[in-house]
Design an enzyme around this catalytic site. Structure first.
Site, mmCIF file in Angstrom:
data_model
loop_
_atom_site.group_PDB
_atom_site.id
_atom_site.type_symbol
_atom_site.label_atom_id
_atom_site.label_comp_id
_atom_site.label_asym_id
_atom_site.label_seq_id
_atom_site.Cartn_x
_atom_site.Cartn_y
_atom_site.Cartn_z
ATOM 1 N N ASP A 9 35.193 39.832 35.637
ATOM 2 C CA ASP A 9 35.425 41.252 35.399
ATOM 3 C C ASP A 9 36.635 41.314 34.460
ATOM 4 O OD1 ASP A 9 35.382 44.024 35.544
ATOM 5 O OD2 ASP A 9 36.543 44.073 37.406
ATOM 6 N N GLU A 68 31.025 41.232 32.737
ATOM 7 C CA GLU A 68 30.670 42.642 32.657
ATOM 8 C C GLU A 68 30.756 43.110 31.210
ATOM 9 O OE1 GLU A 68 31.480 45.829 35.819
ATOM 10 O OE2 GLU A 68 33.124 46.027 34.375
ATOM 11 N N ASP A 140 38.979 43.846 41.581
ATOM 12 C CA ASP A 140 38.596 43.124 40.361
ATOM 13 C C ASP A 140 37.884 41.822 40.717
ATOM 14 O OD1 ASP A 140 39.828 44.854 38.261
ATOM 15 O OD2 ASP A 140 41.653 44.362 39.381
#
Length: 163
Positions: A9, A68, A140
Site C-alpha cells: 500500500d 494498489e 496501511d
C-alpha cells in the site's frame, strides 16, 4: 504450488507491506509492517522507504508483488507523491526480476470483503480472517495484506479459467 506474494500500500509518509504465502487455496500471513518515513523532505523520506523496502525484498524473496493503483480524489499532489512511491516499488521489482500487479482500491475491497466500498476496519478484519491471523498492525499494513490477498485470489481465478 507455493507462492510468496508481497502486497504494498504505497505512500511517502507511511507505506504498508504485507507478505503472504499461497499454497493451493490456503493463505498464510508471513509478515506485515508499516514503514514510517521520518519527518523530512520528500527525497529523504523516499530514501528511507527505499532502504527498508529493499531489506523486506531480501527477507521475503517474493515471487510476485501486488500494489494498489493510484486513486485520485481531491488532492492531485497527494496522488503524484504516491506515484513516486510506486516508482520506488517498480524499481525494486525490476532490480529483483519480480513481476508486479496493480489493483484498484475498489477491486481489493470487493475481493476481500465482498463490497467495493468497505471501510478500512472491515478490510482489516476480513484480511485477518482470510489469512487465519488477527491483524493488529496499522491500517496501511492491513491494506497491504488485503492487496496481496486480492492478487492471490485473482491468480487463482485466472488459473481456473485457463483449464
Amino acid at each position: 504450488m507455493e507462492k510468496i506474494i508481497l502486497g504494498i500500500d504505497p505512500g511517502t509518509h507511511r507505506l504498508g507491506v504485507g507478505c503472504i504465502q499461497k499454497s493451493g487455496t490456503s493463505l498464510k500471513l508471513l509478515g506485515l509492517e508499516t514503514l514510517q518515513a521520518p519527518k523530512a523532505e520528500l527525497y529523504d523520506r523516499l530514501s528511507h522507504i527505499h532502504e527498508k523496502l529493499d531489506q523486506i525484498f531480501e527477507k521475503y524473496r517474493p515471487h510476485e508483488v501486488a500494489i494498489e493503483d493510484i486513486f485520485v480524489s481531491e488532492n492531485p499532489r497527494s496522488a503524484f507523491q504516491i506515484g513516486i512511491a510506486r516508482g520506488l516499488v517498480f524499481a525494486l521489482c525490476i532490480k529483483y526480476g519480480i513481476k508486479i500487479f496493480e489493483y484498484s482500491p475498489a477491486k481489493v475491497k470487493q475481493t476481500v470483503t465482498g463490497h467495493g466500498r468497505a471501510d478500512k476496519n472491515q478490510v482489516r478484519k476480513m484480511a485477518g480472517i482470510l489469512v487465519g491471523s488477527q491483524i493488529n498492525e496499522g491500517l496501511d499494513a492491513s491494506d497491504a495484506v488485503a492487496i496481496a490477498i486480492c492478487h492471490a485470489s485473482q491468480t487463482r481465478l485466472k488459473s481456473l479459467l485457463s483449464c
